[in-house]
Write a protein that holds these residues in place. Structure first.
Motif, short mmCIF file in Angstrom:
data_model
loop_
_atom_site.label_atom_id
_atom_site.label_comp_id
_atom_site.label_asym_id
_atom_site.label_seq_id
_atom_site.Cartn_x
_atom_site.Cartn_y
_atom_site.Cartn_z
N ALA A 130 -5.87 6.32 9.35
CA ALA A 130 -4.83 7.26 9.37
C ALA A 130 -3.45 6.56 9.37
N LEU A 131 -3.39 5.50 9.98
CA LEU A 131 -2.21 4.69 9.58
C LEU A 131 -1.96 4.29 8.36
N ALA A 132 -2.84 3.92 7.65
CA ALA A 132 -2.69 3.41 6.21
C ALA A 132 -2.32 4.56 5.47
N THR A 133 -3.08 5.70 5.71
CA THR A 133 -2.64 6.93 5.00
C THR A 133 -1.19 7.45 5.09
N VAL A 134 -0.65 7.24 6.17
CA VAL A 134 0.73 7.80 6.50
C VAL A 134 1.59 6.76 6.11
N PHE A 135 1.14 5.68 6.11
CA PHE A 135 2.25 4.35 5.59
C PHE A 135 2.19 4.32 4.28
N GLY A 136 0.81 4.86 3.42
CA GLY A 136 1.01 4.88 2.11
C GLY A 136 1.89 5.98 1.44
N GLY A 137 2.62 6.79 2.18
CA GLY A 137 3.73 7.33 1.64
C GLY A 137 4.84 6.58 1.36
N PHE A 138 5.17 5.66 2.26
CA PHE A 138 6.41 4.52 2.01
C PHE A 138 5.74 3.60 0.73
N THR A 139 4.47 3.25 1.03
CA THR A 139 4.13 2.34 -0.15
C THR A 139 4.21 2.94 -1.49
N VAL A 140 3.96 4.37 -1.84
CA VAL A 140 4.23 5.02 -3.02
C VAL A 140 5.65 5.17 -3.43
N ALA A 141 6.52 5.38 -2.40
CA ALA A 141 7.79 5.47 -2.55
C ALA A 141 8.44 4.10 -3.00
N SER A 142 7.98 2.97 -2.47
CA SER A 142 8.24 1.63 -2.95
C SER A 142 8.10 1.48 -4.53
N GLY A 192 4.79 -3.49 -11.38
CA GLY A 192 3.55 -3.94 -10.90
C GLY A 192 3.64 -4.32 -9.39
N PHE A 193 4.55 -4.67 -9.01
CA PHE A 193 4.96 -5.03 -7.60
C PHE A 193 4.51 -3.84 -6.66
N GLY A 194 5.06 -2.72 -7.18
CA GLY A 194 4.79 -1.22 -6.33
C GLY A 194 3.33 -0.96 -6.64
N LEU A 195 2.71 -1.18 -7.64
CA LEU A 195 1.22 -0.90 -7.78
C LEU A 195 0.57 -1.69 -6.96
N GLY A 196 0.88 -3.02 -6.65
CA GLY A 196 0.07 -3.94 -5.98
C GLY A 196 0.42 -3.09 -4.66
N GLY A 197 1.30 -2.82 -4.11
CA GLY A 197 1.31 -2.34 -2.72
C GLY A 197 0.66 -1.22 -2.40
N ILE A 198 0.25 -0.39 -3.50
CA ILE A 198 -0.49 1.09 -3.29
C ILE A 198 -1.87 0.48 -3.06
N VAL A 199 -2.47 -0.73 -3.93
CA VAL A 199 -3.81 -1.20 -3.80
C VAL A 199 -3.83 -1.76 -2.41
N GLY A 200 -3.09 -2.70 -2.05
CA GLY A 200 -3.23 -3.28 -0.71
C GLY A 200 -3.33 -2.44 0.41
N ASN A 201 -2.30 -1.16 0.13
CA ASN A 201 -2.58 -0.24 1.40
C ASN A 201 -3.72 0.39 1.38
N PHE A 228 3.57 -11.54 -8.46
CA PHE A 228 4.18 -10.29 -7.54
C PHE A 228 3.20 -9.26 -7.35
N PHE A 229 2.34 -8.97 -8.32
CA PHE A 229 1.30 -7.67 -7.90
C PHE A 229 0.57 -8.15 -6.92
N LEU A 230 -0.07 -9.59 -6.63
CA LEU A 230 -0.99 -9.88 -5.81
C LEU A 230 -0.23 -10.17 -4.61
N TRP A 231 0.96 -10.51 -4.60
CA TRP A 231 1.66 -10.82 -3.33
C TRP A 231 1.99 -9.48 -2.57
N SER A 232 2.34 -8.18 -3.54
CA SER A 232 2.64 -7.26 -2.67
C SER A 232 1.25 -6.34 -2.17
#
Length: 398
Positions: free
Chosen positions: A140-152, A255-264, A308-312
């Motif tokens: 649930a926390l990952a889902t909610v924080f995913g909103g911020f990740t998509v915004a990034s 790519g940095f942002g997409l990496g964030g979505i994958v990580g989340n 940058f993708f992998l770090w994110s």
């Protein structure tokens, strides 16, 4: 036919979680979109381009302070009321930003926006954790924080694309509309949730005195400072270190942002399989290894994109288990714990941005990542020691 009308408890929880994620998405857009508006704002308000970085720093600092004050002043409000009010203030701040006639007024408007955001972010996470069974809190926390990740991912690129068409003021107006839509979704889809409690100075003191809390918060600060010490000056760094053109820089940031979505998306699965401690330690050590690779990588733009993708991805695997760990350390005051984490998170953004902009002229692009590497290794040591020595009030959230 029966299947189409009967919903499991998990199904019924999904819409509220998505509404909370959209609320966090609104905060993320309000926070990060200004990065893509820097040139347009500086041109119209006749300020140096570097001054627009203060709009990010001001938001981060005010958010960090307000996230704590909100718990003291409004912590006893119902969570739905707090979220709707916060999104309303966020939208007002964005409307004021759209109408600002000077840089000083724009800074004031950003402060108002940050206060609204601080009423939403920590509360959204805490509310999401209350809507599900304990074993699903990490997801649930990952889902909610995913909103911020998509915004990034969307924030800065979308703002930079829209600015030439509707102007930076038009972008702020559109963001205000997103905030109001978030308030509508919360109104329609969030069920009644138990209210929090007004937090006193003594409550803060008791929370911070729990073994493991301070070290956990310090790890958040170090991790975010390391990330933003490079990301805050990503354009200059990528151009100087990898010879990236403007096009490559845009692709790398995307790519940095997409990496964030994958990580989340991977974080909850990693926690379920490996546990919070192992997941957190992996994200910090893997991030450190990736940063170290920046010291020796050949000057090829696609390598900059890959790192940058992998770090994110690693960095965004960090937040959900970190939030779950804080809730586990003090379940009775989860709102306070997440407010502290949000405050420290934005403080880390400010510290990292300051380090990056201040050290780049002195260290140069080839050595800029040394502070980030040291911060991540320190975070890994503190996180490992703090996790092993802490005494959580309940079994670790998986």
């Amino acid at each position: 036919m029966q299947r189409s009308v009967t919903k499991s408890p998990d199904d019924r929880q999904q819409r509220p979680l998505l509404a909370l994620a959209f609320a966090f998405f609104s905060v993320g857009l309000a926070s990060l979109s200004v990065v893509g508006l820097g040139r347009a704002i500086s041109a119209e308000l006749h300020i140096m381009a570097s001054q627009t970085a203060l709009l990010v720093a001001a938001f981060a600092v005010i958010y960090a302070l307000a996230a704590l004050l909100v718990q003291s002043v409004f912590g006893h409000w119902s969570r739905r009321r707090l979220l709707i009010t916060g999104l309303g203030i966020l939208s007002v701040g964005l409307l004021l930003s759209a109408g600002a006639g000077s840089f000083a007024l724009l800074m004031v408007a950003r402060a108002v926006t940050a206060v609204g955001g601080a009423m939403v972010g920590p509360v959204a996470s805490a509310t999401g954790s209350l809507l599900v069974r304990p074993e699903r809190q990490g997801q649930a926390l990952a889902t909610v924080f995913g909103g911020f990740t998509v915004a990034s991912v969307l924030g800065a690129p979308l703002a930079s694309v829209l600015a030439p068409t509707i102007g930076w003021r038009g972008v702020f107006l559109a963001l205000a509309g997103v905030g109001l839509l978030g308030a509508l979704l919360i109104t329609r889809h969030l069920p009644p949730v138990v209210s929090g409690q007004r937090v006193t100075l003594n409550t803060y003191r008791q929370g911070l005195s729990i073994r493991g809390v301070r070290s956990t918060l310090l790890v958040t600060l170090l991790q975010m400072a390391a990330l933003f010490s490079v990301y805050a000056v990503a354009g200059s760094y990528l151009g100087g270190r990898f010879g990236s053109s403007a096009g490559w820089i845009s692709v790398t940031l995307l790519g940095f942002g997409l990496g964030g979505i994958v990580g989340n998306a991977l974080s909850s699965r990693a926690v379920t399989r490996f546990g919070s401690h192992n997941t957190l330690l992996f994200t910090l050590l893997a991030s450190a290894a990736l940063v170290a690779s920046l010291l020796i990588a050949p000057t090829v733009p696609w390598l900059g994109l890959a790192v940058f993708f992998l770090w994110s991805a690693c960095a965004n695997m960090f937040q959900a288990p970190q939030q779950a760990r804080l809730i586990n350390l003090h379940p009775a005051e989860r709102g306070l714990m997440l407010a502290l984490n949000a405050s420290i998170l934005y403080l880390g953004i400010s510290v990292g941005s300051w380090l990056g902009s201040g050290l780049l002229p002195h260290l140069g692009v080839h050595h800029l990542v040394w502070p980030a590497l040291l911060l991540l290794l320190l975070a890994a040591v503190i996180g490992h020691h703090g996790s092993r020595s802490a005494s959580p009030a309940t079994p670790a959230l998986q």
